[in-house]
Design a protein around this motif. Structure first.
Motif, PDB file in Angstrom:
ATOM      1  N   MET A   1       0.820  -1.196   0.000  1.00  0.00           N
ATOM      2  CA  MET A   1       0.000   0.000   0.000  1.00  0.00           C
ATOM      3  C   MET A   1       0.866   1.264   0.000  1.00  0.00           C
ATOM      4  O   MET A   1       0.499   2.241  -0.620  1.00  0.00           O
ATOM      5  N   TRP A   2       1.963   1.241   0.720  1.00  0.00           N
ATOM      6  CA  TRP A   2       2.787   2.450   0.806  1.00  0.00           C
ATOM      7  C   TRP A   2       3.491   2.745  -0.515  1.00  0.00           C
ATOM      8  O   TRP A   2       3.723   3.903  -0.846  1.00  0.00           O
ATOM      9  N   ILE A   3       3.822   1.718  -1.284  1.00  0.00           N
ATOM     10  CA  ILE A   3       4.505   1.929  -2.556  1.00  0.00           C
ATOM     11  C   ILE A   3       3.586   2.645  -3.543  1.00  0.00           C
ATOM     12  O   ILE A   3       4.036   3.468  -4.335  1.00  0.00           O
ATOM     13  N   GLY A   4       2.320   2.359  -3.503  1.00  0.00           N
ATOM     14  CA  GLY A   4       1.369   2.990  -4.419  1.00  0.00           C
ATOM     15  C   GLY A   4       1.287   4.500  -4.257  1.00  0.00           C
ATOM     16  O   GLY A   4       0.966   5.219  -5.205  1.00  0.00           O
ATOM     17  N   LEU A   5       1.591   5.007  -3.092  1.00  0.00           N
ATOM     18  CA  LEU A   5       1.553   6.443  -2.861  1.00  0.00           C
ATOM     19  C   LEU A   5       2.575   7.167  -3.730  1.00  0.00           C
ATOM     20  O   LEU A   5       2.308   8.249  -4.253  1.00  0.00           O
ATOM     21  N   GLY A  41      -6.823  16.579 -14.145  1.00  0.00           N
ATOM     22  CA  GLY A  41      -6.330  15.233 -13.841  1.00  0.00           C
ATOM     23  C   GLY A  41      -5.500  15.215 -12.572  1.00  0.00           C
ATOM     24  O   GLY A  41      -5.611  14.293 -11.756  1.00  0.00           O
ATOM     25  N   GLY A  42      -4.667  16.235 -12.392  1.00  0.00           N
ATOM     26  CA  GLY A  42      -3.854  16.320 -11.189  1.00  0.00           C
ATOM     27  C   GLY A  42      -4.685  16.473  -9.931  1.00  0.00           C
ATOM     28  O   GLY A  42      -4.390  15.863  -8.901  1.00  0.00           O
ATOM     29  N   ILE A  43      -5.739  17.259 -10.020  1.00  0.00           N
ATOM     30  CA  ILE A  43      -6.623  17.443  -8.859  1.00  0.00           C
ATOM     31  C   ILE A  43      -7.334  16.133  -8.517  1.00  0.00           C
ATOM     32  O   ILE A  43      -7.459  15.775  -7.347  1.00  0.00           O
ATOM     33  N   MET A  44      -7.783  15.402  -9.540  1.00  0.00           N
ATOM     34  CA  MET A  44      -8.465  14.129  -9.275  1.00  0.00           C
ATOM     35  C   MET A  44      -7.520  13.110  -8.653  1.00  0.00           C
ATOM     36  O   MET A  44      -7.873  12.442  -7.677  1.00  0.00           O
ATOM     37  N   ILE A  50      -4.933  11.642  -1.308  1.00  0.00           N
ATOM     38  CA  ILE A  50      -5.167  12.081   0.065  1.00  0.00           C
ATOM     39  C   ILE A  50      -5.762  10.931   0.892  1.00  0.00           C
ATOM     40  O   ILE A  50      -5.457  10.789   2.077  1.00  0.00           O
ATOM     41  N   LEU A  51      -6.586  10.111   0.274  1.00  0.00           N
ATOM     42  CA  LEU A  51      -7.190   8.979   0.977  1.00  0.00           C
ATOM     43  C   LEU A  51      -6.218   7.809   1.154  1.00  0.00           C
ATOM     44  O   LEU A  51      -6.356   7.016   2.085  1.00  0.00           O
ATOM     45  N   TRP A  52      -5.254   7.713   0.265  1.00  0.00           N
ATOM     46  CA  TRP A  52      -4.353   6.560   0.240  1.00  0.00           C
ATOM     47  C   TRP A  52      -3.569   6.368   1.547  1.00  0.00           C
ATOM     48  O   TRP A  52      -3.483   5.235   2.043  1.00  0.00           O
ATOM     49  N   PRO A  53      -2.979   7.415   2.145  1.00  0.00           N
ATOM     50  CA  PRO A  53      -2.261   7.187   3.413  1.00  0.00           C
ATOM     51  C   PRO A  53      -3.167   6.681   4.535  1.00  0.00           C
ATOM     52  O   PRO A  53      -2.724   5.907   5.387  1.00  0.00           O
TER      53      PRO A  53
END
Length: 80
Positions: A1-5, A41-44, A50-53
């Motif tokens: 999960m952390w790598i995806g950030l 695209g950057g905002i999306m 922001i939810l990922w962590p």
């Protein structure tokens, strides 16, 4: 999960970089459209990042509470 950030952050950077070089490669209306597309695209992607962590932290805490089973590599830490 952390790598995806990291991948999420790099995709926002790539969109911004594409918008910066677009005026050299495209005519005026298309370069402007590229800038708008990069911004939206950057905002999306940023909003999702922001939810990922929070997701990664929740899964990390759950894995630690489960005893954090030993494995020869740290990949076992994230593959649960």
């Amino acid at each position: 999960m952390w790598i995806g950030l990291g991948a999420l952050a790099q995709s926002v950077t790539a969109l911004g970089a594409a918008a910066m070089v677009a005026p050299a490669a495209l005519s005026a209306p298309y370069a402007g459209g590229t800038a708008v597309l990069a911004l939206l695209g950057g905002i999306m992607v940023w909003g999702f990042a922001i939810l990922w962590p929070a997701l990664a932290t929740g899964l990390t805490v759950r894995t630690i509470r489960a005893g954090l089973p030993f494995a020869p590599t740290w990949w076992s830490f994230i593959s649960r």
